[in-house]
Design a protein around this motif. Structure first.
Motif, PDB file in Angstrom:
ATOM      1  N   SER A 154     -29.712  31.238 -49.703  1.00 39.25           N
ATOM      2  CA  SER A 154     -30.127  31.924 -50.933  1.00 39.25           C
ATOM      3  C   SER A 154     -28.989  32.714 -51.548  1.00 39.25           C
ATOM      4  CB  SER A 154     -31.302  32.861 -50.643  1.00 39.25           C
ATOM      5  OG  SER A 154     -30.905  33.902 -49.766  1.00 39.25           O
ATOM      6  N   GLN A 155     -29.191  33.091 -52.790  1.00 37.61           N
ATOM      7  CA  GLN A 155     -28.317  34.008 -53.501  1.00 37.61           C
ATOM      8  C   GLN A 155     -29.135  35.232 -53.925  1.00 37.61           C
ATOM      9  OE1 GLN A 155     -25.246  34.451 -54.015  1.00 37.61           O
ATOM     10  NE2 GLN A 155     -24.176  32.505 -53.710  1.00 37.61           N
ATOM     11  N   HIS A 156     -28.459  36.194 -54.512  1.00 31.33           N
ATOM     12  CA  HIS A 156     -29.111  37.446 -54.898  1.00 31.33           C
ATOM     13  C   HIS A 156     -30.331  37.204 -55.784  1.00 31.33           C
ATOM     14  CE1 HIS A 156     -29.370  41.716 -55.569  1.00 31.33           C
ATOM     15  NE2 HIS A 156     -29.179  41.601 -56.870  1.00 31.33           N
ATOM     16  N   ALA A 157     -30.188  36.339 -56.792  1.00 29.29           N
ATOM     17  CA  ALA A 157     -31.274  36.112 -57.748  1.00 29.29           C
ATOM     18  C   ALA A 157     -32.389  35.242 -57.192  1.00 29.29           C
ATOM     19  CB  ALA A 157     -30.727  35.487 -59.032  1.00 29.29           C
ATOM     20  N   SER A 158     -32.218  34.726 -55.964  1.00 31.79           N
ATOM     21  CA  SER A 158     -33.289  33.927 -55.362  1.00 31.79           C
ATOM     22  C   SER A 158     -34.567  34.730 -55.199  1.00 31.79           C
ATOM     23  CB  SER A 158     -32.853  33.393 -53.993  1.00 31.79           C
ATOM     24  OG  SER A 158     -31.791  32.470 -54.117  1.00 31.79           O
ATOM     25  N   TYR A 159     -34.446  36.046 -55.153  1.00 29.30           N
ATOM     26  CA  TYR A 159     -35.611  36.905 -54.974  1.00 29.30           C
ATOM     27  C   TYR A 159     -36.235  37.312 -56.307  1.00 29.30           C
ATOM     28  CZ  TYR A 159     -34.357  37.211 -50.051  1.00 29.30           C
ATOM     29  OH  TYR A 159     -34.085  36.903 -48.738  1.00 29.30           O
ATOM     30  N   THR A 160     -36.002  36.523 -57.343  1.00 28.57           N
ATOM     31  CA  THR A 160     -36.627  36.740 -58.642  1.00 28.57           C
ATOM     32  C   THR A 160     -37.196  35.416 -59.147  1.00 28.57           C
ATOM     33  OG1 THR A 160     -34.699  36.202 -60.027  1.00 28.57           O
ATOM     34  CG2 THR A 160     -34.807  38.441 -59.131  1.00 28.57           C
ATOM     35  N   ASP A 161     -37.767  35.448 -60.331  1.00 27.98           N
ATOM     36  CA  ASP A 161     -38.276  34.223 -60.948  1.00 27.98           C
ATOM     37  C   ASP A 161     -37.174  33.229 -61.276  1.00 27.98           C
ATOM     38  OD1 ASP A 161     -40.895  35.099 -60.829  1.00 27.98           O
ATOM     39  OD2 ASP A 161     -40.876  35.930 -62.855  1.00 27.98           O
ATOM     40  N   ALA A 162     -35.912  33.661 -61.177  1.00 25.55           N
ATOM     41  CA  ALA A 162     -34.809  32.727 -61.405  1.00 25.55           C
ATOM     42  C   ALA A 162     -34.903  31.517 -60.489  1.00 25.55           C
ATOM     43  CB  ALA A 162     -33.468  33.439 -61.193  1.00 25.55           C
ATOM     44  N   GLU A 163     -35.445  31.708 -59.302  1.00 25.12           N
ATOM     45  CA  GLU A 163     -35.549  30.594 -58.347  1.00 25.12           C
ATOM     46  C   GLU A 163     -36.370  29.454 -58.932  1.00 25.12           C
ATOM     47  OE1 GLU A 163     -34.202  28.684 -55.432  1.00 25.12           O
ATOM     48  OE2 GLU A 163     -33.851  30.834 -55.202  1.00 25.12           O
ATOM     49  N   ALA A 164     -37.371  29.785 -59.740  1.00 20.15           N
ATOM     50  CA  ALA A 164     -38.196  28.757 -60.376  1.00 20.15           C
ATOM     51  C   ALA A 164     -37.670  28.359 -61.749  1.00 20.15           C
ATOM     52  CB  ALA A 164     -39.639  29.252 -60.510  1.00 20.15           C
ATOM     53  N   LEU A 165     -37.091  29.305 -62.488  1.00 16.47           N
ATOM     54  CA  LEU A 165     -36.708  29.052 -63.877  1.00 16.47           C
ATOM     55  C   LEU A 165     -35.341  28.381 -64.023  1.00 16.47           C
ATOM     56  CD1 LEU A 165     -37.863  32.396 -65.540  1.00 16.47           C
ATOM     57  CD2 LEU A 165     -39.086  30.208 -65.447  1.00 16.47           C
ATOM     58  N   ILE A 166     -34.362  28.795 -63.224  1.00 17.68           N
ATOM     59  CA  ILE A 166     -33.007  28.287 -63.407  1.00 17.68           C
ATOM     60  C   ILE A 166     -32.913  26.777 -63.198  1.00 17.68           C
ATOM     61  CG2 ILE A 166     -30.665  28.341 -62.467  1.00 17.68           C
ATOM     62  CD1 ILE A 166     -31.321  30.603 -64.442  1.00 17.68           C
ATOM     63  N   PRO A 167     -33.585  26.177 -62.194  1.00 16.55           N
ATOM     64  CA  PRO A 167     -33.533  24.708 -62.091  1.00 16.55           C
ATOM     65  C   PRO A 167     -34.048  24.009 -63.343  1.00 16.55           C
ATOM     66  CG  PRO A 167     -34.303  25.646 -60.038  1.00 16.55           C
ATOM     67  CD  PRO A 167     -34.282  26.766 -61.036  1.00 16.55           C
ATOM     68  N   GLN A 168     -35.066  24.581 -63.994  1.00 18.03           N
ATOM     69  CA  GLN A 168     -35.583  23.981 -65.224  1.00 18.03           C
ATOM     70  C   GLN A 168     -34.577  24.128 -66.357  1.00 18.03           C
ATOM     71  OE1 GLN A 168     -39.950  24.939 -65.892  1.00 18.03           O
ATOM     72  NE2 GLN A 168     -39.582  26.242 -64.090  1.00 18.03           N
ATOM     73  N   VAL A 169     -33.960  25.307 -66.440  1.00 21.15           N
ATOM     74  CA  VAL A 169     -32.915  25.518 -67.442  1.00 21.15           C
ATOM     75  C   VAL A 169     -31.774  24.546 -67.214  1.00 21.15           C
ATOM     76  CG1 VAL A 169     -31.164  27.141 -68.254  1.00 21.15           C
ATOM     77  CG2 VAL A 169     -33.490  27.944 -67.813  1.00 21.15           C
TER      78      VAL A 169
END
Length: 448
Positions: free
Chosen positions: A372-387
């Protein structure tokens, strides 16, 4: 007194903003917010006036389609209401011209089975989405004006009736986001806890979050770029970090005070007010929000358990720096504390975590989410792959933002561990998941 308006609604451990939560305490603050320049997005007066003139308009061009967040897995539908809280006893610490401190919070709760008749709440209101587009910790990799941040819907239904709870009151969990992040960036975990029978209260820290939109349309934009520029010039970054943490804890305690108000001054709708159990309060957060949770528990006996997701707990710009400790570090805590770090962040490597670990007498655990990275503990984990798919971002850039752990597995692990933690310490329901490694969450490593 309080005005309440129901509104529709990377280096090492971070404080969390990128001040997405001060990334080491200030790396993200400096790297992300500082990148905006000394002038910043607006002055302290940004809260005044109508919303339209103060909201940044992203660059023209094609934008991504609406993104989706993982659906909660608990047995309840989720309802939500947003509250506008005004602390008339204190001036705003970031805005000299503001006589009172104003906050926006969202309350998520288990809703009736017919909650689907009510609209799903947006993750961000328009003013908040515009502010996030121009000031967020992903801007190095995600171009501004290309992501429809305001189009995403949560799984919480606005104004849906509270689910019957058969006389049993519902435990309360507070959520604080990373520094410079909006309260909505933790929607996945907050919706999950509400679906499992918790009342979850998420807090925006006004003038630190990229943008906070109030019910009357005003938008308060972050003043952190200017604050950081001044602090760096004066060599006072440690003092700034102390102030950020102090304001956050004060916000948290004020919200707890408001939730406890009864009678005509109650901030919660009647059915929800009768449902909450303020003798069973926990708190969690990411980055600076995780530090906030731990420090607030240290300072306030009303908080019975806290979870810190990758948040440094000292006033330093380096994770391995033991100087400038917080009182939660020097004293430790006597109540349950869960530490959840990104790959490489443990109490053996992060000085402030080690201090808390050494001085705490309450139950405590240190977990690492592998890959994981720092932002993995936010909604980025779900949103960034879509972006990334829609904008064609390089895989290497995605890994820098959210690591190499499979996003679906990261979400499963976080939901399981955070829920197990609060089930154990707020409900007295132990599943054994936090007692040692489990095949249910193989990505999670226990740090001795």
């Amino acid at each position: 007194m309080t005005d309440v308006v129901a509104a529709r609604r990377r280096k090492g451990v971070r404080w969390g903003v990128a001040v997405g939560g001060l990334v080491t305490a200030s790396a993200l603050v400096v790297a992300v917010l500082g990148a905006e320049g000394a002038q910043g997005p607006t002055g302290a007066a940004g809260i005044g006036g109508p919303a339209a003139p103060s909201v940044h308009t992203p660059a023209a061009g094609p934008r991504t389609a609406p993104m989706t967040l993982p659906a909660p897995t608990g047995r309840h539908r989720v309802g939500t209401v947003s509250l506008h809280l005004v602390d008339r006893q204190h001036r705003d610490p970031w805005a000299a011209g503001q006589q009172h401190r104003e906050l926006m919070v969202s309350v998520r709760y288990p809703a009736r089975a017919d909650a689907g008749r009510y609209p799903r709440a947006p993750q961000m209101l328009p003013g908040e989405a515009a502010g996030f587009d121009r000031l967020n910790s992903f801007s190095e990799y995600v171009p501004k004006g290309k992501v429809a941040w305001g189009a995403t819907r949560t799984h919480a239904h606005e104004g849906a009736p509270v689910a019957p709870h058969r006389g049993r009151r519902l435990p309360v969990v507070l959520y604080s986001p990373g520094a410079g992040d909006p309260r909505s960036l933790g929607s996945t975990l907050c919706d999950e806890l509400a679906s499992r029978g918790y009342v979850v209260v998420t807090i925006d820290h006004t003038y630190e979050a990229p943008a906070v939109q109030f019910p009357d349309g005003r938008v308060a934009r972050s003043v952190m770029p200017q604050e950081i520029a001044r602090a760096r010039k004066a060599g006072r970054m440690t003092q700034l970090l102390r102030k950020v943490a102090g304001v956050r804890v004060a916000d948290t305690r004020f919200v707890l005070d408001e939730l406890a108000r009864s009678g005509p001054g109650s901030v919660l709708p009647g059915a929800l007010r009768r449902a909450v159990d303020l003798d069973a309060v926990g708190m969690f957060g990411q980055s600076a929000g995780g530090f906030t949770a731990a420090q607030a528990m240290h300072d306030d006996r009303r908080i019975r358990a806290a979870a810190n997701m990758d948040g440094v707990m000292g006033y330093t710009q380096r994770d391995d720096d033991p100087s400038h400790p917080s009182t939660v570090g020097t004293d430790g805590v006597d109540r349950p504390l869960l530490l959840m770090g990104k790959e490489g962040d443990t109490h053996h490597r992060v000085a402030s975590w080690g201090a808390v670990w050494a001085h705490s007498t309450g139950w405590h655990r240190d977990l690492t989410l592998g890959g994981s990275q720092h932002a993995s503990y936010t909604d980025a984990e779900a949103l960034i792959p879509q972006v990334a798919r829609k904008l064609g971002l390089p895989r290497a850039d995605v890994a820098k933002m959210i690591g190499t752990v499979r996003p679906g597995r990261a979400v499963v692990a976080q939901r399981a561990d955070v829920s197990a933690f609060f089930d154990r310490w707020l409900r007295g329901q132990g599943s054994g998941l936090l007692d040692g490694p489990s095949s249910r969450c193989p990505e999670v490593r226990f740090v001795p």
